[in-house]
Design a protein around this motif. Structure first.
Motif, PDB file in Angstrom:
ATOM      1  N   VAL A  95      51.839  52.258  47.196  1.00 24.96           N
ATOM      2  CA  VAL A  95      50.628  51.975  47.981  1.00 24.96           C
ATOM      3  C   VAL A  95      49.527  52.850  47.391  1.00 24.96           C
ATOM      4  CG1 VAL A  95      51.998  51.477  50.034  1.00 24.96           C
ATOM      5  CG2 VAL A  95      51.011  53.740  49.750  1.00 24.96           C
ATOM      6  N   PRO A  96      48.275  52.484  47.578  1.00 25.41           N
ATOM      7  CA  PRO A  96      47.205  53.273  46.956  1.00 25.41           C
ATOM      8  C   PRO A  96      47.210  54.720  47.463  1.00 25.41           C
ATOM      9  CG  PRO A  96      46.358  51.152  47.688  1.00 25.41           C
ATOM     10  CD  PRO A  96      47.752  51.274  48.245  1.00 25.41           C
ATOM     11  N   VAL A  97      46.964  55.641  46.550  1.00 25.69           N
ATOM     12  CA  VAL A  97      46.798  57.045  46.910  1.00 25.69           C
ATOM     13  C   VAL A  97      45.303  57.383  46.840  1.00 25.69           C
ATOM     14  CG1 VAL A  97      49.091  57.663  46.074  1.00 25.69           C
ATOM     15  CG2 VAL A  97      47.123  57.881  44.537  1.00 25.69           C
ATOM     16  N   HIS A  98      44.959  58.578  47.287  1.00 28.42           N
ATOM     17  CA  HIS A  98      43.553  59.017  47.245  1.00 28.42           C
ATOM     18  C   HIS A  98      42.868  58.666  45.909  1.00 28.42           C
ATOM     19  CE1 HIS A  98      42.449  61.479  50.793  1.00 28.42           C
ATOM     20  NE2 HIS A  98      43.718  61.838  50.871  1.00 28.42           N
ATOM     21  N   MET A  99      43.574  58.958  44.804  1.00 25.74           N
ATOM     22  CA  MET A  99      42.928  58.833  43.488  1.00 25.74           C
ATOM     23  C   MET A  99      42.644  57.386  43.122  1.00 25.74           C
ATOM     24  SD  MET A  99      41.749  60.885  41.337  1.00 25.74           S
ATOM     25  CE  MET A  99      40.755  60.415  39.931  1.00 25.74           C
ATOM     26  N   ASP A 100      43.343  56.457  43.750  1.00 27.10           N
ATOM     27  CA  ASP A 100      43.105  55.034  43.456  1.00 27.10           C
ATOM     28  C   ASP A 100      41.868  54.497  44.151  1.00 27.10           C
ATOM     29  OD1 ASP A 100      45.492  54.219  41.881  1.00 27.10           O
ATOM     30  OD2 ASP A 100      46.555  54.908  43.664  1.00 27.10           O
ATOM     31  N   VAL A 101      41.371  55.253  45.114  1.00 23.77           N
ATOM     32  CA  VAL A 101      40.371  54.690  46.021  1.00 23.77           C
ATOM     33  C   VAL A 101      39.005  55.331  45.807  1.00 23.77           C
ATOM     34  CG1 VAL A 101      39.767  54.346  48.441  1.00 23.77           C
ATOM     35  CG2 VAL A 101      42.161  54.208  47.727  1.00 23.77           C
ATOM     36  N   PRO A 102      38.050  54.557  45.330  1.00 24.40           N
ATOM     37  CA  PRO A 102      36.691  55.089  45.180  1.00 24.40           C
ATOM     38  C   PRO A 102      35.975  55.097  46.529  1.00 24.40           C
ATOM     39  CG  PRO A 102      36.670  52.781  44.642  1.00 24.40           C
ATOM     40  CD  PRO A 102      38.103  53.126  44.999  1.00 24.40           C
ATOM     41  N   GLU A 103      34.766  55.560  46.528  1.00 26.14           N
ATOM     42  CA  GLU A 103      33.970  55.433  47.748  1.00 26.14           C
ATOM     43  C   GLU A 103      33.738  53.938  47.995  1.00 26.14           C
ATOM     44  OE1 GLU A 103      29.715  56.876  49.475  1.00 26.14           O
ATOM     45  OE2 GLU A 103      30.675  58.111  47.955  1.00 26.14           O
ATOM     46  N   ILE A 104      34.050  53.499  49.167  1.00 28.96           N
ATOM     47  CA  ILE A 104      33.931  52.067  49.489  1.00 28.96           C
ATOM     48  C   ILE A 104      32.762  51.885  50.439  1.00 28.96           C
ATOM     49  CG2 ILE A 104      35.030  50.140  50.686  1.00 28.96           C
ATOM     50  CD1 ILE A 104      37.718  51.314  49.696  1.00 28.96           C
ATOM     51  N   GLU A 105      31.815  51.062  49.995  1.00 30.58           N
ATOM     52  CA  GLU A 105      30.638  50.848  50.829  1.00 30.58           C
ATOM     53  C   GLU A 105      30.879  49.630  51.724  1.00 30.58           C
ATOM     54  OE1 GLU A 105      25.846  51.030  50.069  1.00 30.58           O
ATOM     55  OE2 GLU A 105      27.201  50.977  48.370  1.00 30.58           O
ATOM     56  N   VAL A 106      30.533  49.751  52.986  1.00 28.10           N
ATOM     57  CA  VAL A 106      30.628  48.592  53.876  1.00 28.10           C
ATOM     58  C   VAL A 106      29.296  48.411  54.612  1.00 28.10           C
ATOM     59  CG1 VAL A 106      33.130  48.616  54.203  1.00 28.10           C
ATOM     60  CG2 VAL A 106      31.701  49.986  55.710  1.00 28.10           C
ATOM     61  N   MET A 107      28.957  47.169  54.862  1.00 25.25           N
ATOM     62  CA  MET A 107      27.743  46.836  55.604  1.00 25.25           C
ATOM     63  C   MET A 107      28.022  45.564  56.381  1.00 25.25           C
ATOM     64  SD  MET A 107      25.686  45.721  52.144  1.00 25.25           S
ATOM     65  CE  MET A 107      24.212  45.035  52.889  1.00 25.25           C
ATOM     66  N   TRP A 108      27.177  45.278  57.351  1.00 24.81           N
ATOM     67  CA  TRP A 108      27.444  44.082  58.154  1.00 24.81           C
ATOM     68  C   TRP A 108      26.156  43.502  58.702  1.00 24.81           C
ATOM     69  CZ3 TRP A 108      30.166  48.711  59.161  1.00 24.81           C
ATOM     70  CH2 TRP A 108      29.603  49.555  60.127  1.00 24.81           C
ATOM     71  N   THR A 109      26.223  42.202  59.025  1.00 27.47           N
ATOM     72  CA  THR A 109      25.036  41.517  59.550  1.00 27.47           C
ATOM     73  C   THR A 109      24.767  41.929  60.994  1.00 27.47           C
ATOM     74  OG1 THR A 109      26.367  39.655  60.341  1.00 27.47           O
ATOM     75  CG2 THR A 109      25.477  39.481  58.112  1.00 27.47           C
ATOM     76  N   ASP A 110      25.823  42.233  61.728  1.00 29.17           N
ATOM     77  CA  ASP A 110      25.717  42.579  63.158  1.00 29.17           C
ATOM     78  C   ASP A 110      25.084  41.451  63.973  1.00 29.17           C
ATOM     79  OD1 ASP A 110      26.577  44.426  65.012  1.00 29.17           O
ATOM     80  OD2 ASP A 110      24.659  45.470  65.113  1.00 29.17           O
ATOM     81  N   ILE A 111      25.241  40.227  63.515  1.00 27.14           N
ATOM     82  CA  ILE A 111      24.727  39.085  64.293  1.00 27.14           C
ATOM     83  C   ILE A 111      25.796  38.689  65.307  1.00 27.14           C
ATOM     84  CG2 ILE A 111      23.979  36.684  64.189  1.00 27.14           C
ATOM     85  CD1 ILE A 111      23.136  37.274  61.242  1.00 27.14           C
ATOM     86  N   PRO A 112      25.499  38.794  66.604  1.00 25.91           N
ATOM     87  CA  PRO A 112      26.535  38.482  67.600  1.00 25.91           C
ATOM     88  C   PRO A 112      26.941  37.012  67.538  1.00 25.91           C
ATOM     89  CG  PRO A 112      24.628  39.550  68.620  1.00 25.91           C
ATOM     90  CD  PRO A 112      24.224  39.175  67.231  1.00 25.91           C
ATOM     91  N   ASP A 113      28.224  36.781  67.758  1.00 21.18           N
ATOM     92  CA  ASP A 113      28.699  35.413  67.900  1.00 21.18           C
ATOM     93  C   ASP A 113      28.472  35.028  69.359  1.00 21.18           C
ATOM     94  OD1 ASP A 113      30.280  33.087  68.352  1.00 21.18           O
ATOM     95  OD2 ASP A 113      31.496  33.589  66.595  1.00 21.18           O
ATOM     96  N   PRO A 114      27.604  34.047  69.626  1.00 26.33           N
ATOM     97  CA  PRO A 114      27.254  33.764  71.020  1.00 26.33           C
ATOM     98  C   PRO A 114      28.440  33.281  71.846  1.00 26.33           C
ATOM     99  CG  PRO A 114      26.383  32.069  69.565  1.00 26.33           C
ATOM    100  CD  PRO A 114      26.912  33.163  68.687  1.00 26.33           C
ATOM    101  N   HIS A 115      29.520  32.895  71.185  1.00 25.30           N
ATOM    102  CA  HIS A 115      30.638  32.310  71.922  1.00 25.30           C
ATOM    103  C   HIS A 115      31.866  33.214  72.006  1.00 25.30           C
ATOM    104  CE1 HIS A 115      28.045  28.914  71.880  1.00 25.30           C
ATOM    105  NE2 HIS A 115      28.100  28.815  70.574  1.00 25.30           N
ATOM    106  N   ALA A 116      31.724  34.447  71.546  1.00 23.18           N
ATOM    107  CA  ALA A 116      32.840  35.391  71.602  1.00 23.18           C
ATOM    108  C   ALA A 116      32.494  36.486  72.609  1.00 23.18           C
ATOM    109  CB  ALA A 116      33.072  36.007  70.225  1.00 23.18           C
ATOM    110  N   PRO A 117      33.505  36.996  73.320  1.00 19.67           N
ATOM    111  CA  PRO A 117      33.237  38.120  74.230  1.00 19.67           C
ATOM    112  C   PRO A 117      32.539  39.257  73.478  1.00 19.67           C
ATOM    113  CG  PRO A 117      35.499  37.335  74.514  1.00 19.67           C
ATOM    114  CD  PRO A 117      34.932  36.620  73.322  1.00 19.67           C
ATOM    115  N   MET A 118      31.528  39.828  74.082  1.00 26.50           N
ATOM    116  CA  MET A 118      30.703  40.874  73.482  1.00 26.50           C
ATOM    117  C   MET A 118      29.985  40.414  72.202  1.00 26.50           C
ATOM    118  SD  MET A 118      33.702  42.306  74.806  1.00 26.50           S
ATOM    119  CE  MET A 118      34.733  42.744  73.423  1.00 26.50           C
ATOM    120  N   GLY A 119      30.158  39.160  71.826  1.00 30.73           N
ATOM    121  CA  GLY A 119      29.590  38.680  70.565  1.00 30.73           C
ATOM    122  C   GLY A 119      30.380  39.131  69.362  1.00 30.73           C
ATOM    123  N   ALA A 120      31.584  39.674  69.609  1.00 33.96           N
ATOM    124  CA  ALA A 120      32.356  40.310  68.544  1.00 33.96           C
ATOM    125  C   ALA A 120      33.537  39.455  68.123  1.00 33.96           C
ATOM    126  CB  ALA A 120      32.859  41.666  69.016  1.00 33.96           C
TER     127      ALA A 120
END
Lengths: 328, 778, 168
Positions: free
Chosen positions: B715-740
């Motif tokens: 399984v990946p160890v620390h050295m295999d893993v670079p800094e991973i950038e994540v971002m999101w639209t944060d647009i609520p789904d009108p038909h899901a509880p909490m929009g999530a």
């Protein structure tokens, strides 16, 4: 784990005395032995703890180093003289296992590491001539991507897992042994055995023999040596192929050279054919490639480890080019 | 699985299909989610904040108690012996040496094990939790290589382990089905997912493919995988004097497990209590396997508590993993890159005793707007340990095939791979015809590409070099469906001191559930987070809530909404005519500042304390169940992501390493930006493992796993893993509880293909067989 | 001779088969050190012995006579967290929390190794006395601690935030 008695040896003589009985094993850092005991592959009746013995690194009169068998891997890796005079050894040490294991593991124990072959480890479910001589080898027609391409036999294709030993093989290290018949020395390249038809016999040690030290002769040109480990994971993985090398170049010609390979054989593989081909040759990629091919000409790969032949050749050339300061 | 069961499943499938049509045509307002969750509009509460884990202090100080750590008086420690043949029978089993070894309390084999019912297999019925439906140590039959054949209980673990090593077993082996090729020759079977066949046809895809000017036809293979949570599967359990069973387990399905254990032991469901406050990772594996059943059976024999912690090898022998797949993907396109056909068909492996086939076509069903489709999963049955779901079953390996093929098509057409995907953005779900509930994958692509610097990618493979490394960039679409399983329920208890307690049989395996749901409850009830107690991980609490399928957030959300609505109704009744709230209907009321208010007139307000005081009540407690999850039959509901990888391949050795990674997600509203980022990254890292190193080595000669360890299964160890950038639209789904929508599994989808595509861009080598190890790149 | 564990003297077990990890977890009710593989492959059992990080699963308790062992329980408590523990919470350096005690013990000793100048696999010049504090060095040196949840970024952030000055 099978029940055993635990004692500590007060000195080497005490250890040799205790070790003479049957079923006794010496315990260093335990990083391999304790695991194998838990798997019941090793079932000693008594463990004699020798980890506190011979923990010094001293300079020899000849200008080399004598490394006590109880020296921890980390202590060896960070030793000033090792880092400057034998950097390939430091590089080999720090590419092995993890920092925690290096803090525990001893030099003597490292020499006696047993193979990581999956079939050797599968005591219940697989055949292995190392565990049960004559039983058969399930690796030859099984998963053998990581197995030996040099010096293997029909009985065993396992590889020796140590990084340290590869550097020691390249550095002309000598193993100091004390046994019932007194002290003796064995060159590291002769310390481990090829499998032949008795892969259960892994070293030249006799029952009760204790490794007390490893001695490095002076080798001025090893100050610019290196160790390159190729593996599937970026860290904390055994070598698919590794190369320890030192090269001395004078007027564009190879004056002297040491090359050893890891991950390719039942023992750390000293590349004597490649070395012989290189001595006196022009230091350049062509000669390096020729020497690597000469060494690997004797390879007998199987279906899934054939890549190691090319990988070893390419890594040898790359390492030598790096040391010689020529571009590959 | 008997023919009868198959028929029953098929019938269920027909009923579901008929109902699906009716729900699809119903007005929005009749469907759960038809009216958006009011919390979606609220933008200034606790939801979305980067709140640190509420259990963090306990976990970092070693004070969170895991299943194998509960102290019990008179404990015995268990060890097991596993079979070494794949099929046949035990001819002799010698336990005398073990029985007389020091400290041994009980040695259990099929000869003295209590009589048990076969456990119902996971997904074979709604509350079933077992890995398969095989009898557990009831006779001499062997069904897989690694099956437990003996259990030893002793006073210490050391004694138990040693005694187990003294047991000798003789077998009579029978011919077993353990090779892919032999099994294929004997014929393959149609696979199903949740009762429905994994087969879809739209138009004549074969014909469209034959006529297309541009096409890709490639076969991709993925190996077996194991979940490998770092916590070993372990259980501490004991029988009480009243015949009830108390189980401290590591669980992602507490209620299912209590039910299944009760069925197996022939006792009432209420007599089994399973708790699991902390789980050291699950990823699909922490369900019910033979070890808990055997521990309980041995405890019954010994009349003493049992702690059974599987060895790492034991986990591989007893806890199933992800099955291998062989997938053929054919894509056909016009000159402009419009898809005219997607054919995605292939084979996977199952056992005859479970109902889980790796459903690798799920993502393909709704990702691109092709004109025609032919999708199919078939399987062969092996004599092996029951396989199971592992993080993003289907999608994790299915997107590797589909999204690699999309990259191949982009090269064939000379179109940028992102542009190719955008050109095939569908208007509506191409298979079901349903509208998407919320789909903003194009936005995720555009914002991700900009952030990642995609425009710097050289589209010509093998041309970028940095020192001794070949450098490449690749991308792929990530997707995972919104699910909500039936059976949710929640209890809310409000007290006069302004505190609220939520009780649900939900789970915290590190997803951040307990923290995020506390944030949600705070906003929903108009209370500060400190006033909320979120109880979970206990089978006696309401609900049948699986921590799986990325559906737990929705399931909890819908359950809490139902309970909240009931609570508001009850409070309004208690408030009576003297309250400022008098005359308001439940749906006209919301919460703020420790009380209820009119949604349109926030000043019409009364505190909970005031309402309860006037009614002379200390507490009020309500329990409710949400409506059936019909929203997924009315909308096509999925999370999305755009995945970007930068890979370096060593020019000498072929070693592939990921040097940069970015995931740009569209998963509805994010409930906790700190724990969500960790979920995304965690999935991506498992995807990195899938791409480059993970493989369970199954020796087909014996049907035996040969690398049952963390040193040989990488399984990946620390050295295999670079800094991973994540971002999101944060647009609520009108038909899901909490929009999530769920976020736990999407990270592993698309990642394998993004990395494989980057490897291609770096080297010009197209590796279609995972994992992408250096020998494939030399 | 006794073993010192978190400052208290403890008798070694009678059965020499007992590992330091089992001594802690099964005999002393100190379950902070975790068992993830019991074979030296995951790092979850990492504890400090005389300040050095070791794997307690591969250490026989009998070997610990006269040594001083520190476990996560000796680093800080939920009410009084050590700075690195606090940073793990802040930076979300864990999800399930199972590998976490091992990561924290490992990191504490790792920073000391770095300060002492112990070279690593990624150190450019192994003969150099001082080693630069970099993300790459941290990641290599922490590679003996697996995290299946994939909290690696948060762990490195937590260590960086807490230990950078100590290391330099």
């Amino acid at each position: 784990m099978t029940p055993f008695k635990y004692t500590r040896a007060s000195d080497a003589a005490d250890a040799v005395r205790k070790g003479a009985a049957t079923g006794v094993k010496f315990l260093g850092g335990g990083t391999n032995l304790v695991d194998l005991m838990r798997e019941t592959i090793e079932r000693p009746g008594e463990l004699v703890d020798v980890s506190g013995l011979s923990t010094e690194i001293v300079e020899t009169d000849e200008g080399g180093l004598r490394i006590g068998a109880g020296v921890r891997n980390t202590a060896l890796a960070e030793h000033r003289r090792v880092r400057t005079a034998y950097p390939m050894l430091t590089r080999a040490m720090v590419s092995g296992a993890s920092a925690q294991i290096r803090n525990m593991a001893t030099v003597g124990g490292n020499l006696l590491q047993r193979t990581r072959c999956s079939y050797f480890y599968d005591e219940d479910g697989s055949r292995c001539n190392k565990r049960v001589p004559g039983e058969g080898c399930d690796a030859i027609e099984g998963f053998h991507r990581g197995h030996a391409i040099l010096g293997a036999s029909d009985a065993c294709i396992a590889v020796h897992p140590s990084d340290m030993c590869v550097a020691l093989a390249a550095l002309d290290a000598v193993v100091h042994i004390e046994g019932a018949k007194g002290a003796r020395t064995v060159p590291l390249v002769d310390f481990h055995c090829l499998p032949g038809d008795r892969p259960d016999i892994e070293t030249v040690l006799e029952p009760g023999d204790l490794i007390t030290a490893v001695e490095l002769p002076p080798m001025p040109f090893a100050a610019a040596s290196t160790y390159r480990k190729v593996r599937d994971r970026a860290s904390y993985a055994f070598a698919l192929v590794s190369v320890a090398a030192a090269i001395e170049i004078e007027d564009g010609q190879v004056r002297d050279v040491r090359i050893a390979l890891g991950g390719v054989a039942h023992k750390p593989w000293r590349a004597t054919r490649a070395e012989a081909a290189l001595r006196g040759a022009p230091a350049g990629e062509t000669a390096f490639a020729g020497a690597a091919a000469t060494e690997l000409a004797g390879a007998r790969p199987l279906a899934d480890n054939a890549f190691k032949v090319r990988l070893a050749e390419r890594t040898i050339v790359s390492v030598l080019c790096e040391l010689a300061g020529v571009t590959a | 699985m008997s023919i009868f069961d198959d028929a029953k499943q098929a019938a269920q499938g027909l009923v579901q299909a008929g109902m699906a049509k009716a729900v699809a045509l119903a007005p929005d307002s009749w469907v759960p989610g038809g009216k958006p969750d009011p919390l979606i509009r609220q933008r200034h509460g606790a939801i979305g904040k980067p709140v640190s884990r509420l259990d963090g202090a306990l976990k970092v100080s070693g004070k969170a108690t895991f299943a194998a750590e509960f102290p019990v008086e008179a404990m015995t420690y268990a060890a097991m012996v596993y079979s070494t043949i794949a099929k046949g029978r035990i001819t002799q089993i010698t336990v005398s040496e073990a029985e007389t070894a020091p400290g041994v309390v009980v040695v259990m084999t099929h000869r003295n094990a209590p009589r048990l019912n076969p456990p119902p297999a996971f997904l074979s019925e709604s509350k079933a939790a077992a890995g398969d439906s095989l009898p557990v140590m009831q006779d001499e039959r062997i069904y897989w290589n690694g099956q437990p054949v003996a259990v030893v209980l002793a006073e210490t673990q050391e004694q138990a382990d040693h005694a187990a090593s003294l047991i000798r077993v003789g077998y009579e082996a029978e011919e077993a089905q353990t090779t892919f090729e032999a099994a294929r020759e004997q014929g393959t079977q149609q696979s199903r997912f949740m009762g429905q066949p994994l087969h879809d046809e739209v138009g004549d895809a074969q014909d469209a493919f034959a006529k297309a000017p541009h096409k890709i036809d490639a076969t991709y293979t993925t190996p077996r995988h194991n979940h490998n949570p770092i916590e070993l599967h372990g259980v501490t359990l004991y029988w009480r004097g009243d015949g009830s069973l108390r189980v401290h387990d590591a669980q992602q399905v507490v209620a299912h497990t209590a039910y299944t254990l009760a069925r197996t032991f022939g006792i009432d469901e209420k007599q089994v209590v399973v708790t699991s406050p902390y789980v050291g990772g699950g990823f699909g594996s922490k369900t019910l396997w033979q070890h808990q059943i055997l521990a309980a059976a041995a405890a019954r024999l010994a009349k003493r508590p049992v702690r059974m912690v599987l060895s790492r090898e034991g986990v591989y022998r007893v806890v199933g993993g992800r099955s291998p797949t062989e997938q053929r993907v054919q894509l056909a396109a016009t000159d402009e890159g419009r898809l005219t056909a997607i054919l995605h068909r292939g084979l996977t492996v199952r056992t005859a005793h479970n109902v889980i086939a790796e459903p690798f076509i799920l993502a393909t069903r709704s990702l691109y707007g092709a004109e025609t489709f032919l999708l199919d999963v078939h399987h062969v049955d092996f004599d092996m340990l029951g396989n199971t779901f592992m993080r993003a079953p289907g999608e994790a390996v299915g997107t590797f095939a589909l999204e690699s093929a999309m990259d191949e098509l982009a090269h064939e057409l000379g179109i940028d791979p992102i542009e190719l995907r955008i050109r095939n953005e569908p208007e509506k779900d191409p298979i079901s015809g349903l509208p998407y509930s919320s789909r903003n994958v194009v936005e995720a692509w555009r914002s991700g590409a900009e952030r990642f610097g995609w425009e710097r990618r050289n589209p010509v493979p093998g041309t970028v070099r940095d020192g001794g490394w070949l450098v490449g960039m690749g991308c792929a679409t990530a997707t995972y469906p919104y699910h909500r399983m039936p059976g949710g329920a929640a209890r809310i208890t409000l007290s006069a001191d302004g505190r609220a307690t939520l009780d649900l049989a939900a789970h915290e395996m590190g997803m951040g559930t307990s923290t995020a749901q506390t944030q949600v409850a705070a906003d929903r009830l108009g209370l500060p987070m400190e006033a909320i107690t979120f109880n979970y991980g206990d089978s006696t609490l309401p609900g049948l809530i699986m921590a799986g399928g990325s559906q737990q957030t929705a399931s909890i959300g819908a359950s809490v909404i139902a309970a909240y609505n009931k609570l508001v109704g009850e409070l309004l009744k208690l408030a009576g005519n003297d309250s400022p709230l008098a005359g308001l209907k439940t749906e006209e009321v919301g919460s703020r500042d420790g009380g209820l208010c009119a949604l349109d007139e926030p000043d019409r307000f009364e505190t909970y304390a005031s309402i309860l005081a006037r009614a002379q009540r200390d507490t009020i407690s309500v329990e409710a169940e949400p409506p059936m999850p019909l929203e997924t039959m009315h909308w096509s509901m999925h999370s999305y992501g755009a995945m970007f990888a930068e890979v370096r391949v060593n020019a000498v050795t072929g070693e592939p390493r990921v040097s940069r990674f970015l995931g740009s997600f569209d998963c509805g509203r994010i409930l906790n930006s700190k724990t969500a980022a960790s979920q995304f990254r965690g999935g991506i890292i498992m995807g990195l493992g899938l791409a480059l190193m993970e493989e369970t080595q199954f020796d087909e000669r014996k049907g035996r796993v040969l690398n049952p360890s963390l040193s040989e299964y990488h399984v990946p160890v620390h050295m295999d893993v670079p800094e991973i950038e994540v971002m999101w639209t944060d647009i609520p789904d009108p038909h899901a509880p909490m929009g999530a929508r769920g976020i736990g599994e999407i990270g592993i989808t698309g990642t394998g293909a993004a990395i494989a595509n980057a490897v291609y861009n770096a080297t010009g080598r197209r590796v279609r067989d995972l994992p992408i190890t250096l020998d494939k790149l030399l | 001779m006794s073993i010192t564990i978190n400052g208290k003297a403890v008798d070694p077990p009678e059965d020499p088969r007992v590992s330091l990890l089992d001594l802690l977890r099964d005999h002393l009710a100190l379950p902070g050190a975790k068992m993830g593989c019991n074979q030296g492959a995951c790092g979850a059992c990492t504890v400090l012995v005389d300040g050095e990080r070791v794997l307690s699963c591969l250490t026989l308790a009998a070997q610990m006579e006269g040594r001083s062992v520190t476990t996560i329980e000796g680093i800080g408590s939920p009410d009084v967290l050590a700075p690195l523990q606090q940073a793990f919470v802040e930076h979300d350096g864990f999800q399930c929390g199972y590998c976490t005690p091992g990561q924290i013990c490992s990191a504490l000793a790792m920073v000391e190794e770095l300060r002492r100048g112990v070279p690593s696999h990624v150190t450019g010049d192994v003969s150099s006395e001082a080693i630069a504090f970099s993300s790459e060095e941290l990641r290599e040196r922490m590679s003996g601690n697996l995290c299946r949840c994939g909290a690696y970024n948060g762990i490195i952030d937590a260590i960086t935030a807490t230990c950078r000055e100590t290391a330099e």
